[in-house]
Write a protein that holds these residues in place. Structure first.
Motif, PDB file in Angstrom:
ATOM      1  N   THR A 256      -5.252  19.572   5.430  1.00 12.44           N
ATOM      2  CA  THR A 256      -4.515  18.761   6.410  1.00 12.44           C
ATOM      3  C   THR A 256      -5.438  18.209   7.496  1.00 12.44           C
ATOM      4  OG1 THR A 256      -3.951  20.788   7.620  1.00 12.44           O
ATOM      5  CG2 THR A 256      -2.331  19.976   6.033  1.00 12.44           C
ATOM      6  N   GLY A 257      -6.640  17.867   7.130  1.00 11.67           N
ATOM      7  CA  GLY A 257      -7.542  17.197   8.059  1.00 11.67           C
ATOM      8  C   GLY A 257      -8.459  18.101   8.838  1.00 11.67           C
ATOM      9  N   GLY A 258      -8.545  19.377   8.530  1.00 14.22           N
ATOM     10  CA  GLY A 258      -9.388  20.305   9.265  1.00 14.22           C
ATOM     11  C   GLY A 258     -10.832  20.266   8.825  1.00 14.22           C
ATOM     12  N   ASP A 259     -11.737  20.626   9.721  1.00 14.33           N
ATOM     13  CA  ASP A 259     -13.170  20.695   9.442  1.00 14.33           C
ATOM     14  C   ASP A 259     -13.602  22.154   9.523  1.00 14.33           C
ATOM     15  OD1 ASP A 259     -15.849  20.362   9.113  1.00 14.33           O
ATOM     16  OD2 ASP A 259     -16.187  19.258  10.992  1.00 14.33           O
ATOM     17  N   LEU A 260     -14.063  22.697   8.411  1.00 14.90           N
ATOM     18  CA  LEU A 260     -14.414  24.112   8.333  1.00 14.90           C
ATOM     19  C   LEU A 260     -15.906  24.364   8.542  1.00 14.90           C
ATOM     20  CD1 LEU A 260     -12.277  25.202   5.232  1.00 14.90           C
ATOM     21  CD2 LEU A 260     -11.595  24.983   7.617  1.00 14.90           C
ATOM     22  N   THR A 261     -16.650  23.348   8.938  1.00 14.53           N
ATOM     23  CA  THR A 261     -18.104  23.494   9.041  1.00 14.53           C
ATOM     24  C   THR A 261     -18.495  24.639   9.978  1.00 14.53           C
ATOM     25  OG1 THR A 261     -18.376  21.117   8.641  1.00 14.53           O
ATOM     26  CG2 THR A 261     -20.254  22.326   9.567  1.00 14.53           C
ATOM     27  N   ASP A 262     -17.989  24.611  11.203  1.00 13.79           N
ATOM     28  CA  ASP A 262     -18.327  25.656  12.179  1.00 13.79           C
ATOM     29  C   ASP A 262     -17.070  26.277  12.784  1.00 13.79           C
ATOM     30  OD1 ASP A 262     -17.480  23.521  13.619  1.00 13.79           O
ATOM     31  OD2 ASP A 262     -19.185  23.464  15.003  1.00 13.79           O
ATOM     32  N   SER A 263     -15.972  26.192  12.060  1.00  9.35           N
ATOM     33  CA  SER A 263     -14.727  26.808  12.524  1.00  9.35           C
ATOM     34  C   SER A 263     -13.948  27.337  11.323  1.00  9.35           C
ATOM     35  CB  SER A 263     -13.869  25.792  13.299  1.00  9.35           C
ATOM     36  OG  SER A 263     -12.687  26.390  13.780  1.00  9.35           O
ATOM     37  N   SER A 264     -14.462  28.424  10.792  1.00  6.65           N
ATOM     38  CA  SER A 264     -13.808  29.059   9.639  1.00  6.65           C
ATOM     39  C   SER A 264     -14.140  30.548   9.659  1.00  6.65           C
ATOM     40  CB  SER A 264     -14.275  28.430   8.327  1.00  6.65           C
ATOM     41  OG  SER A 264     -15.646  28.684   8.108  1.00  6.65           O
ATOM     42  N   TYR A 265     -13.396  31.295   8.882  1.00 12.02           N
ATOM     43  CA  TYR A 265     -13.610  32.738   8.835  1.00 12.02           C
ATOM     44  C   TYR A 265     -14.985  33.065   8.262  1.00 12.02           C
ATOM     45  CZ  TYR A 265     -13.017  37.635   7.539  1.00 12.02           C
ATOM     46  OH  TYR A 265     -13.183  38.991   7.391  1.00 12.02           O
ATOM     47  N   GLU A 266     -15.395  32.371   7.209  1.00 14.34           N
ATOM     48  CA  GLU A 266     -16.688  32.642   6.583  1.00 14.34           C
ATOM     49  C   GLU A 266     -17.828  32.311   7.528  1.00 14.34           C
ATOM     50  OE1 GLU A 266     -17.208  34.200   3.868  1.00 14.34           O
ATOM     51  OE2 GLU A 266     -15.085  34.339   3.307  1.00 14.34           O
TER      52      GLU A 266
END
Length: 707
Positions: A256-266
């Motif tokens: 839904t448009g999120g960026d996981l580059t520096d904002s994710s659990y991993e």
């Protein structure tokens, strides 16, 4: 600086302590080099073991050129430098093969450096035992010409921390005890209209825990010890670290448009959190600190075969709300969705429990006879479910406002933002609807009855609206309105001011002072204990924000003063929490034996009403007519200035002399009332009203009966 350690030492009795090795160890790292440099550092682990007086280090990275370097190690505690030493990796007594020279490739260097006794003696014993030590270590790599090639800074800890799962479990147990005490109070009062619960109740305890958690969300450089302490109460705001849940939210955001580059659990699992005061920690640092308790020896071998890929750490600069949630391994963009899903899970569990209890009652009704007190629940369980939802909304409205506004400013998923806007709007509309409804009911009651007492005395009104005002006095039912505004304002100021610690703190202090003034002015709670307990809680809230003002970076307060303030704040808040727990136990016992004030007042009113009805019944008995006039009529003579002759209901004057009264009493027993037609014709006058005996009225039909 260490002369002040006595103050911190005195506070250790209030902090959790654990047994372990006397080891100081780095936790995460950040790059402190002025330029890009020719060496990229991927990982740094530095530790000091007091048993061996050696500093052990493990550094891995990459170099673009082959070069000889000098290493310099600087250790600081509470803002004061306590150790500095330089060594040559190529010297015979400090030789490190992988750094002599630094190769033009990836490298991994492990080694140790013995610390002279004069430096070791400067480190007090308290440094190995005080939780969340405020320390840092810097490792500089310099060229032979003195130029700086690389700089790494890392936080230092001793494995002790006030961030202990047991603290969260105890806090949750206190909240559960408060909920049980509230249920006991409701059962003791029989759910009668006007029955208030004892303080502190479940809502007051949760609000207190939420306040301590929100105190840790300001954008200020907290002492590490206080930052760790506030982390224990994150559960009260709906923040629960759960790997499976965070991975699911990451997947939802990615779609839904999120960026996981520096904002994710991993990402957070392998990141170093860097706070405004340059202190560092890892999101999973709790596990590292616990591991130190079992470490007695460190491998000092010069093995250069370790891989650097798996140890690479990313620097992640955080502050405020983001810094608070990401130390729980919850990405800032996942914050609202985490709270939403936890709320949904808790609400679903409560609804299932209510429906299961309903099924049990139905089965009980088929095979037995259950108490009358459960009949209302059996018939109106849907009302109980609706009131439970409203109570949860009221309980979480402040933090819900906080997380929704934070989602609008820090979120990246359009779906999450939409859910935040919809839920905040729905929650606000529900509270506005109940506010309008109660206000309308009060206005109607004041027009019809002259007061709003039916809010407490009418059973149906009490069942519908008691959630909002059940603990307030009758004249202060309206106080739930400023309470809702208070929660909304706190959430708005903290979220909208994120990144501006001074603005947040002054705004929060203003709100808390206004609320304290309102409580002191009204003292609205039905029970005296409720007034004093809530006033004391509010006073501590005000003092807590004043202490947070000490942490504001713009004021430039010394690090040692900040740490001492943090320890004092922990002691005060922990002490009040313990007092609340004791009061919960005491009130639970008292509630079982002491009659509720609302119920006591209602019983007295019923007794007075019964007495009045008995008196009215006595006055309605027929009284025989007495020829002797009242004593007060004999005392006033005809010649007196205030004398007024007695008149009948038609305006005719009585002759109230003794002789006339005696003559008029003669035919009284045989006279009959005449018809209305006879009275109008003027043939006779009916006797005075006080001379009649109770009988049915004569409407003049007697004359027609004889025709």
């Amino acid at each position: 600086m260490w002369g002040r350690s006595a103050v911190a030492l005195a506070s250790l009795a209030l902090l959790p302590s654990v047994l372990g090795a006397d080891i100081l160890k780095t936790d995460g790292f950040t790059n402190c080099a002025n330029g890009t440099g020719t060496i990229k550092v991927n990982n740094v682990d530095i530790s000091f073991d007091r048993d061996t007086n050696k500093v052990n280090f493990d550094v891995s990275g990459e170099s673009t050129i082959e070069q000889e370097v000098m290493a310099e190690l600087v250790v600081s505690a509470y803002g004061v430098e306590v150790y500095r030493d330089s060594f040559d990796p190529c010297a015979e007594d400090t030789k490190i093969d992988e750094l002599c020279p630094v190769p033009a490739r990836a490298f991994s260097a492990k080694g140790s450096q013995e610390i002279p006794s004069e430096y070791v003696d400067k480190i007090p014993s308290i440094a190995y035992s005080i939780p969340d030590l405020e320390g840092s270590a810097q490792l500089f790599l310099k060229g032979k010409d003195g130029s700086e090639i690389a700089c790494i800074q890392a936080g230092v800890n001793n494995g002790k921390t006030v961030e202990v799962p047991a603290v969260s479990y105890v806090a949750a147990a206190i909240a559960a005890a408060a909920a049980a005490a509230s249920l006991i109070g409701a059962a003791a009062s029989g759910a009668h209209p006007g029955s208030s619960t004892s303080s502190p109740g479940f809502s007051e305890v949760i609000f207190w825990f939420q306040g301590m958690a929100m105190n840790g969300m300001h954008s200020v450089p907290y002492p590490t010890v206080y930052r760790s302490f506030t982390k224990n109460f994150a559960f009260s705001t709906g923040l629960i670290s759960w790997a499976g849940l965070q991975k699911s939210i990451d997947s939802f955001r990615a779609k839904t448009g999120g960026d996981l580059t520096d904002s994710s659990y991993e990402f957070l699992k392998n990141a170093t959190l860097v706070y405004p005061d340059n202190s560092t920690s890892s999101a999973s640092s709790t596990f590292k600190k616990r591991a130190l308790l079992f470490m007695r020896q460190i491998d000092i071998s010069n093995d250069t075969s370790s891989s650097t890929g798996g140890n690479e750490k990313q620097q992640h600069f955080v502050e405020g709300i983001q810094g608070y949630v990401e130390q729980l391994t919850i990405p800032d963009a996942n914050t609202f969705m985490t709270v939403l899903l936890v709320f949904a899970i808790v609400l679903a569990a409560i609804i299932v429990g209510i429906l299961l209890f309903k099924v049990i009652l139905e089965a009980w009704a088929l095979f037995g006879k259950f108490p009358k007190s459960l009949t209302t629940f059996r018939k109106e369980y849907w009302r109980v479910i609706a009131q439970t939802i409203v109570a949860l909304i009221l309980l979480l409205y402040g933090v819900w406002t906080l997380y929704c506004i934070f989602q609008f400013t820090h979120g990246d998923s359009w779906a999450a933002k939409l859910l935040a806007g919809v839920t905040l709007g729905v929650f606000t509309l529900i509270l506005v609807f109940y506010t309008w409804k109660i206000w309308s009911v009060v206005n109607k009651l004041k027009k019809m009855e002259g007061n709003s007492h039916s809010l407490y005395e009418n059973k149906e009104m009490w069942k519908k609206y008691k959630t909002f005002y059940e603990n307030y006095k009758r004249g202060y039912w309206w106080l739930f309105i400023p309470a809702i505004v208070y929660m909304f304002a706190k959430g708005c100021v903290l979220a909208a001011g994120d990144g501006h610690g001074m603005v947040q703190t002054i705004g929060q202090l203003s709100i808390e002072v206004i609320m304290l003034g309102l409580l002191l002015w009204t003292r609205p709670y039905e029970r005296k204990s409720g007034n004093w307990i809530n006033i004391i809680i509010q006073v501590v809230r005000v003092l807590s924000v004043v202490c947070i003002l000490v942490f504001v970076q713009e004021l430039g307060v010394a690090q040692t003063t900040k740490t001492i303030t943090g320890v004092v704040l922990i002691a005060v808040q922990s002490g009040l929490t313990a007092i609340l727990f004791l009061l919960i136990l005491i009130n639970s016992i008292i509630t079982c034996f002491k009659q509720n004030p609302h119920r006591k007042r209602r019983k007295a009113a019923e007794k007075n009403l019964s007495r009045d009805l008995e008196g009215d019944a006595f006055l309605m008995q027929p009284n025989p007519y007495s020829a002797t006039p009242p004593s007060h009529s004999r005392e006033v003579s005809r010649d007196s200035p205030g004398y007024e002759p007695m008149r009948d209901r038609f305006g005719n004057q009585f002759d109230d002399s003794q002789e006339a009264l005696v003559k008029g009493a003669g035919p009284m027993g045989t006279s009959r009332y005449q018809s209305l037609g006879q009275a109008k014709s003027g043939h006779s006058i009916s006797p005075p009203p006080f001379s009649r005996e109770p009988r049915l009225p004569d409407l003049g039909y007697e004359q027609y009966r004889h025709r």
